[in-house]
Structures are given as C-alpha cells and as structure tokens.
Design an enzyme around this catalytic site. Structure first.
Site, PDB file in Angstrom:
ATOM      1  N   LYS A 197       1.454 -11.281  33.530  1.00 54.45           N
ATOM      2  CA  LYS A 197       0.060 -11.360  33.304  1.00 54.45           C
ATOM      3  C   LYS A 197      -0.826 -10.197  33.638  1.00 54.45           C
ATOM      4  CE  LYS A 197      -3.514 -14.478  35.453  1.00 54.45           C
ATOM      5  NZ  LYS A 197      -3.897 -15.325  36.395  1.00 54.45           N
ATOM      6  N   ARG A 207     -12.939 -18.244  34.588  1.00 51.67           N
ATOM      7  CA  ARG A 207     -13.394 -17.947  35.903  1.00 51.67           C
ATOM      8  C   ARG A 207     -14.843 -18.764  36.013  1.00 51.67           C
ATOM      9  NH1 ARG A 207     -11.622 -11.814  36.830  1.00 51.67           N
ATOM     10  NH2 ARG A 207      -9.639 -12.065  36.581  1.00 51.67           N
ATOM     11  N   LYS A 219      -8.644  -7.973  40.365  1.00 51.26           N
ATOM     12  CA  LYS A 219      -7.251  -8.517  40.554  1.00 51.26           C
ATOM     13  C   LYS A 219      -6.107  -7.355  40.237  1.00 51.26           C
ATOM     14  CE  LYS A 219      -8.678 -13.207  40.117  1.00 51.26           C
ATOM     15  NZ  LYS A 219      -8.230 -14.560  40.078  1.00 51.26           N
ATOM     16  N   GLU A 235       9.270  -7.233  35.317  1.00 52.02           N
ATOM     17  CA  GLU A 235       8.461  -8.554  35.724  1.00 52.02           C
ATOM     18  C   GLU A 235       9.100  -9.735  35.119  1.00 52.02           C
ATOM     19  OE1 GLU A 235       6.265  -9.221  38.023  1.00 52.02           O
ATOM     20  OE2 GLU A 235       5.221  -7.516  38.394  1.00 52.02           O
ATOM     21  N   LYS A 250       0.618 -13.360  29.200  1.00 52.15           N
ATOM     22  CA  LYS A 250      -0.862 -13.275  28.917  1.00 52.15           C
ATOM     23  C   LYS A 250      -1.822 -12.285  29.089  1.00 52.15           C
ATOM     24  CE  LYS A 250      -3.678 -16.027  31.926  1.00 52.15           C
ATOM     25  NZ  LYS A 250      -3.993 -16.698  33.240  1.00 52.15           N
ATOM     26  N   SER A 276      -8.975 -17.927  27.764  1.00 49.50           N
ATOM     27  CA  SER A 276     -10.213 -18.387  27.438  1.00 49.50           C
ATOM     28  C   SER A 276     -11.099 -17.477  26.830  1.00 49.50           C
ATOM     29  CB  SER A 276     -10.807 -18.524  28.956  1.00 49.50           C
ATOM     30  OG  SER A 276     -10.905 -17.438  29.601  1.00 49.50           O
ATOM     31  N   TYR A 315      -6.826 -23.264  24.184  1.00 52.21           N
ATOM     32  CA  TYR A 315      -7.917 -24.269  24.238  1.00 52.21           C
ATOM     33  C   TYR A 315      -8.181 -24.749  22.794  1.00 52.21           C
ATOM     34  CZ  TYR A 315      -8.332 -22.209  28.814  1.00 52.21           C
ATOM     35  OH  TYR A 315      -7.990 -21.588  30.030  1.00 52.21           O
TER      36      TYR A 315
HETATM   37  C1  PBG Z   1      -5.856 -17.693  38.103  1.00 51.70           C
HETATM   38  C2  PBG Z   1      -5.878 -17.943  36.581  1.00 51.70           C
HETATM   39  C3  PBG Z   1      -6.493 -17.432  35.590  1.00 51.70           C
HETATM   40  C4  PBG Z   1      -6.073 -17.874  34.577  1.00 51.70           C
HETATM   41  C5  PBG Z   1      -5.076 -18.607  34.450  1.00 51.70           C
HETATM   42  N1  PBG Z   1      -5.221 -18.724  35.947  1.00 51.70           N
HETATM   43  C6  PBG Z   1      -7.636 -16.430  35.754  1.00 51.70           C
HETATM   44  C7  PBG Z   1      -7.462 -15.132  36.564  1.00 51.70           C
HETATM   45  O1  PBG Z   1      -6.307 -14.670  36.784  1.00 51.70           O
HETATM   46  O2  PBG Z   1      -8.307 -14.562  37.035  1.00 51.70           O
HETATM   47  C8  PBG Z   1      -6.605 -17.608  33.074  1.00 51.70           C
HETATM   48  C9  PBG Z   1      -6.715 -18.322  32.128  1.00 51.70           C
HETATM   49  C10 PBG Z   1      -7.871 -18.210  30.924  1.00 51.70           C
HETATM   50  O3  PBG Z   1      -8.428 -17.131  30.795  1.00 51.70           O
HETATM   51  O4  PBG Z   1      -8.032 -18.861  29.901  1.00 51.70           O
HETATM   52  N2  PBG Z   1      -4.783 -17.932  38.624  1.00 51.70           N
END
Ligand code: PBG
Length: 330
Positions: A197, A207, A219, A235, A250, A276, A315
């Site tokens: 990730k 968010r 993050k 990973e 992702k 998203s 989505y």
């Molecule tokens: C947080 C989380 C995120 C997403 C899934 N779980 C956002 C982040 O890490 O800040 C992102 C999914 C998306 O953008 O559709 N645990």
C-alpha cells in the site's frame, strides 16, 4: 515463407473474433464493491468527492448488497464511518464489541449469507488523530497497535466477516492476526492483506467519506514510498510468510508495474484496489464531458486485470457489472 502480406487485422475484423482471441477478460465475478456504512445516516448520504457513492445505513447497505449479489459480484469491502464524537486517541471504539461496525457486519452477513464480507482492520476510522496506528508523540506505535488490530480482526470474524483485510501497514500485523484467529479456532477466516500500500494522494476522497484524514503529518512512515518497486516484493513476501491468503496492491491503475511484478513472484491470488481518487478522476472527467465514464471505467479495469490482478476492488464495481450484464447504468 508465403509471399503474402501479414495481416494481424484479420483477428480484429469482427466482434466475435475479437472476443474469441481476447487475452484478458473482465467479468462481474472479478469485482469487489467497497461500501461505506455509517451509524447516524438515515437511508443514504452522498459523498461530495465521490459522485454516485454513498454512506449507507445498515438497511440501505443490505439493499445495496442484494443488488450487488444479483449482478454476479461475490464480495463487498465494508468500511465504517464512525461519529467524530466517538473518536479518541486510543481508538477505543474499535474494540467496542457492541459497536456499530460489528452490528453492521453481522446484519449484512445474515441478510446476504452468500455474499463475502471483507472487513477493514486499521485504526483510522476510530482515531481522533486520523492515523492507522496509535500516535505516540511524533511516532506511530507499531507493536501496541498490532495488539488492538488482532483483537479487532477476531471481533470481526465473530461478527461474521469472511475475509479480514488489514489496511494499516504496521509491521507484523498479518502474523499477529493469523495467530489470534487460529488460537480462537477461526481456521477458515481468510486474510486479504493490504501487502503493498503506497502513501498515495489518491486516497483523499476516501478520507472525505470517513472524515478520517490525519490531523497531523502524513502516513509516509508506514505506507510505502511510490518510488519503490523492490520493496514491494519484500512487503508481499513477508505477508505471504505471515499467513496472508490474498495479497493486495493499491492504488491499482497507476501501479500496474507493481501488480505485474508481484504476480510473477507469488502463487497467491492478487487483489488490486482501484482507489477512491482513481474512481473520482473518471467521474469528474465524464461529468465535465471530457471522457465517457463507461468506456474509460471498462478500459481501466481491464488494464488492472492485464497487469495481473485476479480481483479488483472498485467503486465502479456495480456500474461495470451492469455494463457486463448489458444493462444501462442507473
Ligand atoms: C485506511 C484506508 C485508506 C484506504 C483504505 N483504507 C486510506 C488511507 O490509508 O488513508 C483508501 C481507499 C481508497 O482511497 O479508496 N486504513
């Protein structure tokens, strides 16, 4: 060698022959629909940066899940919108066994037993700091966080989740979750780890949906640097060794090289999360009339499968399944 021209176009000359020779195909069975559920919502509430996507009440999510199942989609990924008044530095609501998310998982599972529920393990929906782990000064506490995550995973499995999906990127959490599940006799609960990730700007609309943006900092001390490719293999290997059943990468559409690389190195199924921002970009361009949503969605999802993903969280899952079933998007 025949003294004739070579005509690759013969294999493209009709829809029928194009279908027969297609190297990559997309079906509703490849898709996973993320769903936001929120306690205080009556029916459903739009998310301004994600046109067409809503925060659902449990009842509305149940209805949505029926539709999803009828379209031939096998799984949903459920994310909890927690009221800001319940968010704390210790993310206590995450371990409230009577909390809204556990109620939502069990109600949705009961009403749609055949649809797989993928539940989210991370602290950010419950944390007043908006981080996936506990904040200690300027640091995110890895090992303390893992203890909470492992308990959350067990509570989710007890509530009826089929697949536990840790999205937090703490080190060692897959092993901790696997041990906890095994010790509690949850031998058949799957783990889909967010193995690779990246610290991506494409998560912003998510968010917005959960009001979960970090209050301070970013993050980058736990999510991966988008520059890195070899580190992705590290990973993925670690999560595989710790007991993950499915490895997720992702974002998806702009990380096809990473998906391709990991697919070559593992026998585990690969999931890719078309996140998203990747979705909202398509929507925004089509809302402006610059591009056609249906065709760019289809092409994007195809590219993610071509890169090596076995399944895609998107989505656009319902929309794509409607198109694949020759129905108009509603
Ligand atoms: C947080 C989380 C995120 C997403 C899934 N779980 C956002 C982040 O890490 O800040 C992102 C999914 C998306 O953008 O559709 N645990």
């Amino acid at each position: 060698m025949l003294n004739q021209p070579i005509r690759p176009r013969r294999l493209r000359s009709s829809n029928a022959i194009r279908n027969l020779v297609a190297e990559t195909t997309l079906t509703p069975a490849d898709l996973i629909m993320p769903i936001f559920v929120k306690d205080s919502v009556t029916d459903k509430e739009p998310i301004f940066s994600m046109p067409g996507i809503y925060r659902h009440s449990i009842q509305s999510a149940i209805e949505q899940c029926k539709r999803i199942r009828d379209l031939g989609i096998n799984a949903v990924a459920l994310f909890p919108g927690i009221d800001n008044s319940l968010k704390t530095p210790q993310a206590n609501e995450a371990l409230n066994i009577n909390g809204f998310y556990y109620e939502a998982i069990s109600a949705i599972k009961d009403s749609n037993p055949e649809l797989l529920i993928i539940s989210d393990v991370a602290l950010d929906p419950y944390s007043s700091d908006g981080h996936d782990g506990l904040v200690r000064g300027s640091l995110i506490a890895n090992d303390e966080t893992i203890e909470i995550l492992a308990k959350m995973a067990l509570y989710q499995a007890k509530a009826g989740a089929d697949i536990i999906a840790p999205s937090d990127m703490m080190d060692g959490r897959v092993g901790a979750i696997r041990n906890t599940l095994e010790n509690a006799q949850y031998h058949n609960t799957l783990i889909m780890s967010y193995a690779v990730k990246y610290a991506s700007s494409f998560y912003r609309p998510f968010r917005d949906a959960l009001e979960s943006a970090p209050k301070k900092g970013d993050k980058k001390t736990y999510q991966m640097n988008p520059s890195n490719k070899k580190e992705a293999l590290k990973e993925a290997k670690l999560d595989e060794e710790e007991g993950a059943d499915i490895l997720m990468i992702k974002p998806a559409s702009i990380y096809g090289d990473i998906i391709h690389n990991i697919k070559k190195e593992t026998t585990l199924p690969i999931a890719a999360y078309h996140v998203s921002g990747e979705y909202s970009m398509l929507k925004a361009a089509s809302d402006k009339g610059f591009l056609n949503y249906e065709t760019i969605l289809f092409e994007t999802l195809l590219s993610i499968k071509r890169a090596g993903a076995n399944m895609i969280l998107t989505y656009g899952a319902i929309d794509a399944a409607m198109l694949l079933n020759n129905k108009k998007i509603i």
